[in-house]
Design an enzyme around this catalytic site. Sequence first.
Site, PDB file in Angstrom:
ATOM      1  CB  SER A  18      -8.827 -52.821 -25.304  1.00  0.00           C
ATOM      2  OG  SER A  18      -7.651 -52.700 -24.464  1.00  0.00           O
TER       3      SER A  18
ATOM      4  CE  LYS B 256      -4.276 -52.965 -24.725  1.00  0.00           C
ATOM      5  NZ  LYS B 256      -3.200 -52.567 -24.149  1.00  0.00           N
TER       6      LYS B 256
ATOM      7  CG  HIS C 284       1.420 -60.434 -27.218  1.00  0.00           C
ATOM      8  ND1 HIS C 284       0.426 -60.605 -26.636  1.00  0.00           N
ATOM      9  CD2 HIS C 284       1.897 -59.122 -27.139  1.00  0.00           C
ATOM     10  CE1 HIS C 284       0.178 -59.410 -25.806  1.00  0.00           C
ATOM     11  NE2 HIS C 284       1.126 -58.639 -26.050  1.00  0.00           N
TER      12      HIS C 284
HETATM   13  S1  PPS Z   1      -1.225 -55.814 -23.598  1.00  0.00           S
HETATM   14  O1  PPS Z   1      -0.987 -54.262 -24.067  1.00  0.00           O
HETATM   15  O2  PPS Z   1      -1.433 -56.674 -24.823  1.00  0.00           O
HETATM   16  O3  PPS Z   1      -0.389 -56.155 -22.663  1.00  0.00           O
HETATM   17  O4  PPS Z   1      -2.683 -55.391 -23.028  1.00  0.00           O
HETATM   18  P1  PPS Z   1      -3.551 -56.527 -22.283  1.00  0.00           P
HETATM   19  O5  PPS Z   1      -3.032 -56.655 -20.709  1.00  0.00           O
HETATM   20  O6  PPS Z   1      -3.564 -57.918 -22.963  1.00  0.00           O
HETATM   21  O7  PPS Z   1      -5.048 -56.094 -22.114  1.00  0.00           O
HETATM   22  C1  PPS Z   1      -5.388 -54.762 -21.612  1.00  0.00           C
HETATM   23  C2  PPS Z   1      -6.694 -54.979 -21.114  1.00  0.00           C
HETATM   24  O8  PPS Z   1      -7.083 -55.800 -20.298  1.00  0.00           O
HETATM   25  C3  PPS Z   1      -7.840 -55.275 -19.139  1.00  0.00           C
HETATM   26  N1  PPS Z   1      -7.457 -55.832 -18.030  1.00  0.00           N
HETATM   27  C4  PPS Z   1      -8.459 -56.097 -17.161  1.00  0.00           C
HETATM   28  N2  PPS Z   1      -9.898 -56.217 -17.134  1.00  0.00           N
HETATM   29  C5  PPS Z   1     -10.588 -56.615 -15.958  1.00  0.00           C
HETATM   30  N3  PPS Z   1     -10.048 -57.207 -14.797  1.00  0.00           N
HETATM   31  C6  PPS Z   1      -8.571 -56.889 -14.773  1.00  0.00           C
HETATM   32  N4  PPS Z   1      -8.096 -57.266 -13.476  1.00  0.00           N
HETATM   33  C7  PPS Z   1      -7.798 -56.652 -15.733  1.00  0.00           C
HETATM   34  N5  PPS Z   1      -6.471 -56.213 -16.017  1.00  0.00           N
HETATM   35  C8  PPS Z   1      -6.145 -56.046 -17.198  1.00  0.00           C
HETATM   36  C9  PPS Z   1      -7.372 -53.822 -19.379  1.00  0.00           C
HETATM   37  O9  PPS Z   1      -8.148 -52.846 -18.543  1.00  0.00           O
HETATM   38  C10 PPS Z   1      -7.461 -53.631 -20.805  1.00  0.00           C
HETATM   39  O10 PPS Z   1      -8.809 -53.775 -21.417  1.00  0.00           O
HETATM   40  P2  PPS Z   1      -9.688 -52.165 -21.395  1.00  0.00           P
HETATM   41  O11 PPS Z   1     -10.929 -52.703 -22.260  1.00  0.00           O
HETATM   42  O12 PPS Z   1      -8.881 -51.393 -22.509  1.00  0.00           O
HETATM   43  O13 PPS Z   1      -9.773 -51.748 -20.192  1.00  0.00           O
END
Ligand code: PPS
Length: 288
Positions: free
Chosen positions: A130, A45, A100
């Site tokens: 998240s 996340k 990870h």
């Molecule tokens: S995972 O399950 O570990 O693969 O999740 P991960 O991709 O690491 O994290 C998901 C969060 O990243 C946010 N996200 C973004 N934020 C801003 N801009 C972009 N382009 C973007 N892409 C992914 C996603 O919305 C999740 O955060 P939250 O706070 O839940 O919105």
Amino acid sequence: MTTEGKYILFKGLMVPTETHSAESLKYAAEFQVRDDDVFAVTYPKSGTTWMQEILPVILSGGNLTPVQTIPNWDRVPWLEETRASLVLGDRPPPRAMVTHLPYHLMPPSFFTSKAKVIYVTRNPKDVAVSSFHFHKMASFLDDPGTFDQFLDKFLAGNVLFGKWTDHVKSWRSSDLGDRIMYIAYEEMVEDLRGALQRISKFLGRDLSAEALDLACQQCCFDGMRNNTMSNYSLVPADIMDSSKSPFLRKGVAGDWKNHFSPEQEARFAAVYKEEMKGVACKFSWDKD
Ligand code: PPS
């Protein structure tokens, strides 16, 4: 070893059986890393999916076709997940992967290679929020209970890939010299174009101003939300139910302020302070 069928314990870390198996973890442990491989490393996340969008665009010098035609889990697979062995085998270099895994669980060949690493860190309070919402929408994870209950599990490290503090500390004390670049999710939110430029420079790629503009449109939150290859809409609703919480949920820094009570903030701060004692690097959220 399994815990209630939903997780496998890998070297003491919980990983979901939906996407991991004994074979996939063995594949990761024995993986032959090449010098031109590129890894984006994250605690869950913290910006994994984001890096799955950014890396192919930058490594190809601005070609948007891969991110518009290949699902994120196949275009930049997780080293430790089941898809890796299926898609990495005959992939031409440079191979981009996410993981990870904590530093010490990387495959032996990684340490003797020249493979580059981009480590993305995110404010752990936003990571907890998240993750809480992710547990609500993903049927292959335990029900998170209340946010308060989930916070206790998060602080104890009874969550996917263990404690945030252990993960961050393992990669901060790595001995990779200029093979590793650190970037914060918050920096990417604040200035995506600048972040893409930093990453391009680190990877030795030179994107034109026009290519950078297109990369920003593609990799910004709205661009990714509209990309069916990245927004997890290809996953059936009985596995990931976007009506409960979209995977690309808010994409902002500081959403924790809408979830934490003052007591939870204090509880979190006490654990964070104790576990980050002696860590030299200061993060932007340390002043919160
Ligand atoms: S995972 O399950 O570990 O693969 O999740 P991960 O991709 O690491 O994290 C998901 C969060 O990243 C946010 N996200 C973004 N934020 C801003 N801009 C972009 N382009 C973007 N892409 C992914 C996603 O919305 C999740 O955060 P939250 O706070 O839940 O919105």
